[in-house]
Every structure is written in structure tokens, then in C-alpha cells.
Design an enzyme around this catalytic site. Structure first.
Site, mmCIF file in Angstrom:
data_model
loop_
_atom_site.group_PDB
_atom_site.id
_atom_site.type_symbol
_atom_site.label_atom_id
_atom_site.label_comp_id
_atom_site.label_asym_id
_atom_site.label_seq_id
_atom_site.Cartn_x
_atom_site.Cartn_y
_atom_site.Cartn_z
ATOM 1 N N GLY A 54 -6.794 5.341 -3.551
ATOM 2 C CA GLY A 54 -7.569 4.753 -4.642
ATOM 3 C C GLY A 54 -6.844 3.523 -5.123
ATOM 4 O O GLY A 54 -6.482 2.651 -4.326
ATOM 5 N N GLU A 55 -6.580 3.499 -6.398
ATOM 6 C CA GLU A 55 -5.896 2.336 -6.978
ATOM 7 C C GLU A 55 -4.764 2.892 -7.842
ATOM 8 O O GLU A 55 -5.012 3.600 -8.810
ATOM 9 C CB GLU A 55 -6.897 1.515 -7.782
ATOM 10 C CG GLU A 55 -6.598 0.030 -7.788
ATOM 11 C CD GLU A 55 -5.358 -0.281 -8.606
ATOM 12 O OE1 GLU A 55 -4.452 -0.990 -8.111
ATOM 13 O OE2 GLU A 55 -5.277 0.200 -9.746
ATOM 14 N N SER A 56 -3.525 2.565 -7.458
ATOM 15 C CA SER A 56 -2.397 3.272 -8.067
ATOM 16 C C SER A 56 -2.213 2.951 -9.544
ATOM 17 O O SER A 56 -1.766 3.809 -10.305
ATOM 18 C CB SER A 56 -1.111 3.006 -7.281
ATOM 19 O OG SER A 56 -0.862 1.632 -7.161
ATOM 20 N N CYS A 86 -2.123 7.016 0.825
ATOM 21 C CA CYS A 86 -2.318 5.650 0.325
ATOM 22 C C CYS A 86 -1.872 5.547 -1.141
ATOM 23 O O CYS A 86 -0.677 5.677 -1.398
ATOM 24 C CB CYS A 86 -3.753 5.209 0.563
ATOM 25 S SG CYS A 86 -3.874 3.419 0.679
ATOM 26 N N ARG A 106 3.550 -1.736 -2.357
ATOM 27 C CA ARG A 106 2.081 -1.781 -2.437
ATOM 28 C C ARG A 106 1.539 -2.971 -1.645
ATOM 29 O O ARG A 106 2.175 -4.016 -1.568
ATOM 30 C CB ARG A 106 1.641 -1.933 -3.891
ATOM 31 C CG ARG A 106 1.928 -0.735 -4.744
ATOM 32 C CD ARG A 106 1.441 -0.971 -6.159
ATOM 33 N NE ARG A 106 0.003 -1.191 -6.195
ATOM 34 C CZ ARG A 106 -0.654 -1.681 -7.248
ATOM 35 N NH1 ARG A 106 0.000 -2.018 -8.338
ATOM 36 N NH2 ARG A 106 -1.957 -1.844 -7.187
ATOM 37 N N ILE A 134 -6.326 0.688 4.424
ATOM 38 C CA ILE A 134 -7.084 -0.110 3.454
ATOM 39 C C ILE A 134 -6.126 -0.563 2.352
ATOM 40 O O ILE A 134 -5.684 0.241 1.540
ATOM 41 C CB ILE A 134 -8.258 0.701 2.842
ATOM 42 C CG1 ILE A 134 -9.158 1.243 3.956
ATOM 43 C CG2 ILE A 134 -9.041 -0.161 1.857
ATOM 44 C CD1 ILE A 134 -10.227 2.225 3.477
ATOM 45 N N ARG A 135 -5.764 -1.841 2.362
ATOM 46 C CA ARG A 135 -4.796 -2.370 1.389
ATOM 47 C C ARG A 135 -3.626 -1.395 1.225
ATOM 48 O O ARG A 135 -3.263 -0.982 0.112
ATOM 49 C CB ARG A 135 -5.477 -2.658 0.046
ATOM 50 C CG ARG A 135 -6.500 -3.797 0.153
ATOM 51 C CD ARG A 135 -7.331 -3.973 -1.104
ATOM 52 N NE ARG A 135 -6.515 -4.123 -2.306
ATOM 53 C CZ ARG A 135 -5.915 -5.242 -2.688
ATOM 54 N NH1 ARG A 135 -6.016 -6.329 -1.965
ATOM 55 N NH2 ARG A 135 -5.226 -5.290 -3.793
ATOM 56 N N HIS A 170 -5.777 6.429 5.631
ATOM 57 C CA HIS A 170 -6.822 7.311 5.087
ATOM 58 C C HIS A 170 -7.238 8.381 6.091
ATOM 59 O O HIS A 170 -8.266 8.240 6.747
ATOM 60 C CB HIS A 170 -8.039 6.478 4.660
ATOM 61 C CG HIS A 170 -7.806 5.743 3.394
ATOM 62 N ND1 HIS A 170 -8.180 6.225 2.155
ATOM 63 C CD2 HIS A 170 -7.186 4.572 3.164
ATOM 64 C CE1 HIS A 170 -7.812 5.382 1.217
ATOM 65 N NE2 HIS A 170 -7.205 4.354 1.802
ATOM 66 N N GLU A 172 -8.586 11.081 5.563
ATOM 67 C CA GLU A 172 -9.781 11.818 5.133
ATOM 68 C C GLU A 172 -11.064 11.150 5.622
ATOM 69 O O GLU A 172 -12.141 11.724 5.489
ATOM 70 C CB GLU A 172 -9.794 11.960 3.597
ATOM 71 C CG GLU A 172 -10.227 10.732 2.818
ATOM 72 C CD GLU A 172 -9.157 9.643 2.704
ATOM 73 O OE1 GLU A 172 -8.140 9.706 3.427
ATOM 74 O OE2 GLU A 172 -9.362 8.708 1.904
HETATM 75 N N1 GLN Z 1 -3.736 -0.972 -2.739
HETATM 76 C C1 GLN Z 1 -3.892 0.255 -3.482
HETATM 77 C C2 GLN Z 1 -2.828 0.379 -4.563
HETATM 78 O O1 GLN Z 1 -1.865 -0.299 -4.528
HETATM 79 C C3 GLN Z 1 -3.849 1.459 -2.581
HETATM 80 C C4 GLN Z 1 -4.965 1.375 -1.589
HETATM 81 C C5 GLN Z 1 -5.554 2.685 -1.186
HETATM 82 O O2 GLN Z 1 -5.260 3.741 -1.755
HETATM 83 N N2 GLN Z 1 -6.448 2.595 -0.243
HETATM 84 O O3 GLN Z 1 -2.984 1.176 -5.444
#
Ligand code: GLN
Length: 191
Positions: A54-56, A86, A106, A134-135, A170, A172
Site C-alpha cells: 500500500g502506502e507506508s 512491499c 522506499r 510496484i514502486r 506483490h 498476492e
Molecule cells: N512505495 C510505497 C511506499 O513507500 C510502497 C509500494 C507498495 O506497497 N506497492 O509506501
């Protein structure tokens, strides 16, 4: 997947934000009893916990808002396995919950490369894992107890420390359940 008494293992998925539903689907398909975790009381009775991507920054705020940091550390201290993917990997590192002896970087693959896919060899039966990044972070530093399971260009992207498993992509997404199976084997004490 069941415990010694034959009951399904009860696996929580941190459900504050991010890709928790896909983890839940995959774990259910493997026979786990899946519970979504949003507040500390949701951790009661769980055998293990998944922290999704997700987004940390958002996830950190959610953990603070719900008072989950200490309960998550206690969950680990009680010997219960955790699987971070992630952003979930980032949450477990030294700079966030301080649960695993790793330091994540990150968005480590650069702003141009938001997402890519790669075949990664974990030495699992069935051949390499098709990994969707993904990122994604990578593991910039880790302690001596941490076993690196896979790397991209020399940077660790999957690792294990005892009952902790982290993966910067990922697992999942898609239909390959082998990494969730590995986690359930860690939960069962067979891996
Ligand atoms: N770039 C996101 C972060 O730094 C992590 C990306 C992800 O969980 N797919 O939180």
C-alpha cells in the site's frame, strides 16, 4: 492448512489500507481462517499476521491512530509469525515498527521505474516466481540473523528472520500461491 488440533490456522491481515483483500483471498484459498485487523483487539486469537502493500506513510498514520504499534510488537514478541509485503516490509523495518532487523529503502528502483516484473528464483519447487514490483522498496541494510531469499541487481527483495518473512513485491497478485504457502509453513513450524 490447519494447526496440530486440526483447526484452520487463523491468519490476520492488517486492513487499514492497501492490498489486504487479495492477500485474504489467497490465504482463504489455501485453507486459512482469515480475519481483517483494524484495531488492537482484532489481533486476539490470531496465529499469524500479514501486512500488505500500500502506502507506508498512510499505513504508519493508521497504525498510530489505532494505537497498533505496541500490540504489533507484542504480537511478534509472543513468537507469532508476520509476513510483510512491499509497504508491509517497510512497516516491519528498523525505522518503522522496529520488528525486523532490516532497513528498507522506499521506492528504491527509482521514480522512472514505478513498476516492473521479473522472474525470481527462490529455489521453490515449480521454478522461478513471477514477481510484480510496484514502486517497491529494497532492503538496504540487514542484520546477521537475516537470510536473504532473493535479490534484484544485488539488492535483497525477499528475506526471512526466524518467523518473519518479507517480500518487496506483490505475491498476492496473480495465481501463484507458493510464497503464501511458504508463510503458512513458517506458521505451522514446518519451514
Ligand atoms: N512505495 C510505497 C511506499 O513507500 C510502497 C509500494 C507498495 O506497497 N506497492 O509506501
Amino acid at each position: 492448512m490447519s494447526d496440530a488440533a486440526g483447526a484452520p490456522v487463523r491468519v490476520g491481515v492488517l486492513a487499514l489500507q492497501g492490498g489486504f483483500e487479495a492477500h485474504g483471498r489467497m490465504l482463504r484459498a489455501l485453507g486459512a481462517d482469515v480475519r481483517e485487523v483494524r484495531v488492537p483487539g482484532d489481533l486476539d486469537g490470531l496465529d499469524a499476521l500479514v501486512l500488505p502493500g500500500g502506502e507506508s506513510t498512510t499505513m504508519t498514520l493508521g497504525i498510530e491512530r489505532e494505537g497498533l504499534a505496541e500490540p504489533l510488537r507484542a504480537f511478534h514478541a509472543a513468537g507469532r509469525p508476520m509476513f510483510g509485503t512491499c509497504a508491509g516490509l517497510i512497516m516491519l523495518d528498523r525505522a518503522h515498527l522496529g520488528i525486523m532487523d532490516i532497513l528498507a529503502e522506499r521506492n528504491a528502483f527509482g521514480r522512472q521505474v514505478h513498476s516492473f516484473e521479473e522472474e525470481l528464483d527462490f529455489g521453490l519447487p515449480g521454478g522461478p516466481v513471477h514477481a510484480v514490483f510496484i514502486r517497491a522498496p529494497w532492503i538496504a541494510e540487514h542484520g546477521a540473523e537475516v537470510e536473504v531469499l532473493a535479490s534484484v541487481d544485488g539488492h535483497p527483495v525477499a528475506a526471512r528472520e526466524g518467523r518473519l518473512l518479507v517480500i518487496s513485491f506483490h505475491p498476492e497478485l496473480g495465481s501463484d500461491t507458493r510464497l503464501h504457502e511458504l508463510f503458512l509453513q513458517i506458521v505451522a513450524g514446518t519451514a
